[in-house]
Design a protein around this motif. Structure first.
Motif: not given
Length: 347
Positions: A131-135
């Motif tokens: 989630e942190l890497i993509t959003h």
């Protein structure tokens, strides 16, 4: 990619040519994924920042490992003490049987229960990192890390459990793929360097141990209800981008080993302090006990903090490489012919 080819006879698909497949890129499907990617820097600095941002998961993993390490020490004392007592008061054969039985039982507990517990924690961690890497945020911003990770793992428990069972299949596919590569021949052109091919093969094997979690990250970003297809696609993407991924992962393994050795040396001091507190009968073997405690602590710290750091590097590298990249169906056919393990994943 274009300077790596498949060796002759590397499995049933050994006659296929990786160089040609990499050049032709066809027939290709369209990009089989569509998701944002906010983090593309796969350096250690970025990975360390994300690890600190998700520190609760690293601490949870460390706590579990310390608990099992303490249990391991108690188990070893029971095993050795019981074997000595039985060997002295009953018969030596009973002592050996006790020691073997306790160690085998302890090995099963370590290999099954601990491995599965760490797998579940790692999957929650991967969900949060993805989630942190993509959003750039966790869920809708109102959930904590553990709450989000637990929700994702429970919502997709079937996929998480299946991935645990698929580890052996994934590694078998990777092993067959690596055995079919001329990578080492390209990297070591000097005839005298061939002697270390076996060592480098070991490094490559260790370097790709993160890939099951990377594939899980890819599956989470893809969503949908076909995790088997997502796992296959993830393996195909790895093959399409094997050279940059392996180049990155080999350096990761080298740095990881160096950090692990330094960590073990640093932990000799606190391990010596712990040894001083132990009973006098144990202190007689002070040096051995100190080294054992330092090594045990180093293993827990390495698994809890150092290995996740390099997992994050690998995740970011993988997502950045496959961004907007179509799947080359030639690779699908090649892996399907190379090993039946790839087909088993699909089934």
């Amino acid at each position: 990619m274009s300077d790596i080819s498949l060796s002759n006879g590397g499995g049933r698909g050994g006659s296929a040519d990786w160089h040609a497949a990499g050049q032709s890129q066809g027939p290709s499907q369209g990009p089989s994924h569509s998701y944002p990617l906010l983090v593309r820097d796969h350096g250690l600095g970025t990975a360390l920042k994300l690890l600190l941002e998700t520190l609760p998961y690293a601490l949870a993993r460390w706590g579990v490992l310390l608990g099992f390490a303490a249990a391991c020490v108690v188990w070893a004392i029971v095993a050795v003490g019981g074997a000595v007592w039985l060997g002295t008061h009953v018969a030596s054969v009973f002592g050996y049987c006790w020691l073997l039985g306790i160690l085998l039982l302890g090995g099963w507990i370590w290999g099954a229960i601990l491995r599965y517990t760490l797998h579940m924690i790692a999957c929650g961690h991967v969900a949060v990192l993805t989630e942190l890497i993509t959003h750039g945020r966790i869920g809708n911003g109102s959930e904590g890390q553990f709450a989000y990770g637990r929700r994702i793992v429970m919502d997709r428990f079937g996929e998480v459990a299946v991935l645990f069972g698929f580890n052996a299949l994934i590694r078998a596919v990777l092993r067959a793929f690596h055995n079919a590569l001329d990578t080492l021949g390209d990297w070591l052109p000097a005839p005298g360097m061939k002697a270390i091919v076996g060592l480098l093969n070991t490094i490559l094997s260790a370097a790709t141990r993160y890939l099951d979690k990377v594939v899980l990250s890819y599956d989470l970003t893809r969503g949908g209800d076909d995790p088997r297809r997502n796992i296959q696609d993830g393996l195909v993407y790895y093959c399409q981008n094997a050279k940059p991924i392996l180049a990155k992962s080999v350096w990761m393994v080298i740095v990881e080993r160096i950090l692990s050795i330094l960590l073990c040396l640093l932990l000799l001091v606190p391990a010596g302090v712990v040894t001083v507190w132990l009973p006098e009968a144990v202190r007689e073997y002070g040096a051995m006990v100190t080294v054992f405690i330092a090594a045990l602590l180093a293993v827990t710290v390495r698994a809890a903090f150092i290995q996740p750091l390099f997992l994050i590097c690998m995740m970011i590298r993988f997502h950045a490489l496959i961004e907007n990249q179509p799947i080359n169906s030639t690779w699908v056919g090649y892996l399907d012919g190379l090993t039946d393990k790839f087909r088993q994943i699909g089934r």
